[in-house]
Design a protein around this motif. Structure first.
Motif, PDB file in Angstrom:
ATOM      1  N   ARG A 136       0.841  -1.205   0.000  1.00  0.00           N
ATOM      2  CA  ARG A 136       0.000   0.000   0.000  1.00  0.00           C
ATOM      3  C   ARG A 136       0.869   1.245   0.000  1.00  0.00           C
ATOM      4  O   ARG A 136       1.898   1.294   0.669  1.00  0.00           O
ATOM      5  N   PRO A 137       0.442   2.255  -0.714  1.00  0.00           N
ATOM      6  CA  PRO A 137       1.182   3.525  -0.672  1.00  0.00           C
ATOM      7  C   PRO A 137       1.078   4.163   0.707  1.00  0.00           C
ATOM      8  O   PRO A 137       0.104   3.954   1.429  1.00  0.00           O
ATOM      9  N   SER A 196       3.321   7.929  -7.238  1.00  0.00           N
ATOM     10  CA  SER A 196       2.321   8.604  -6.432  1.00  0.00           C
ATOM     11  C   SER A 196       0.951   8.040  -6.780  1.00  0.00           C
ATOM     12  O   SER A 196       0.620   7.897  -7.956  1.00  0.00           O
ATOM     13  N   VAL A 197       0.195   7.712  -5.741  1.00  0.00           N
ATOM     14  CA  VAL A 197      -1.157   7.190  -5.923  1.00  0.00           C
ATOM     15  C   VAL A 197      -2.120   8.201  -5.313  1.00  0.00           C
ATOM     16  O   VAL A 197      -1.975   8.583  -4.151  1.00  0.00           O
ATOM     17  N   SER A 198      -3.093   8.639  -6.101  1.00  0.00           N
ATOM     18  CA  SER A 198      -4.069   9.618  -5.637  1.00  0.00           C
ATOM     19  C   SER A 198      -5.188   8.953  -4.854  1.00  0.00           C
ATOM     20  O   SER A 198      -5.381   7.745  -4.934  1.00  0.00           O
ATOM     21  N   GLY A 199      -5.920   9.777  -4.141  1.00  0.00           N
ATOM     22  CA  GLY A 199      -7.118   9.297  -3.466  1.00  0.00           C
ATOM     23  C   GLY A 199      -6.940   9.113  -1.975  1.00  0.00           C
ATOM     24  O   GLY A 199      -5.849   9.308  -1.439  1.00  0.00           O
ATOM     25  N   ARG A 232      -6.756   6.550  -0.135  1.00  0.00           N
ATOM     26  CA  ARG A 232      -5.785   5.520   0.252  1.00  0.00           C
ATOM     27  C   ARG A 232      -4.481   5.699  -0.506  1.00  0.00           C
ATOM     28  O   ARG A 232      -3.710   4.755  -0.665  1.00  0.00           O
ATOM     29  N   GLY A 233      -4.254   6.909  -0.972  1.00  0.00           N
ATOM     30  CA  GLY A 233      -3.086   7.196  -1.781  1.00  0.00           C
ATOM     31  C   GLY A 233      -1.847   7.490  -0.961  1.00  0.00           C
ATOM     32  O   GLY A 233      -1.847   7.424   0.267  1.00  0.00           O
TER      33      GLY A 233
END
Length: 159
Positions: free
Chosen positions: A22-23, A55-58, A60-61
């Motif tokens: 997970r990020p 980079s993961v948005s949101g 749970r980012g």
């Protein structure tokens, strides 16, 4: 060299110990070392532009390593934060010395410039020879509890 290099290297190292894939939010990564979140986020964005982290948005980012730690050198991180320019910039001040000559490229003939260039090349070669996986292995051999402590510390900050 800016403190951002140290922050980026430690943050990347911490990301090597995240097992769930997970990020991790930038604020969590910053809080782990009590760093200013906005400033660490700038370093993380530079790492993302260089393909070191993604980079993961949101909701749970966050950030995660974009490549295998065996394929990320310490030099990659330094260049992502500091840029590719040489640390020593010869301004050719010998041109303005009493016996200086305007037509000479003193970057090629100045002994100080040559010494600094050689040192820079050796420094860069050493950083290029050490991967994030190498650093991780060294830390784990010297401080075996670090991976678990880091995971727990980051997990408790996510909650």
């Amino acid at each position: 060299m800016s403190e951002g290099v140290e922050w980026a290297l430690h943050t990347c190292l911490n990301l090597t110990w995240i097992e769930d894939g997970r990020p991790v939010p930038a604020a969590v990564l910053a809080d782990y070392f009590k760093l200013p979140p906005a400033y660490l986020n700038k370093q993380l964005q530079a790492l993302a532009r260089s393909g070191i982290v993604s980079s993961v948005s949101g909701p749970r980012g966050g950030f995660q390593l974009a490549r295998d730690p065996r394929k990320i050198t310490v030099l990659d991180v330094v260049v992502a934060i500091e840029g590719p320019e040489d640390a020593f910039q010869c301004a050719q001040i010998l041109r303005d010395a009493p016996d200086g000559e305007p037509g000479i490229d003193y970057r090629e003939t100045c002994v100080i410039s040559q010494v600094m260039r050689k040192a820079e090349l050796l420094w860069r070669a050493e950083l290029a020879a050490r991967t994030l996986a190498d650093v991780k292995a060294t830390v784990e051999s010297r401080f075996p509890g670090t991976p678990n402590e880091t995971r727990q510390g980051l997990r408790s900050r996510r909650a």
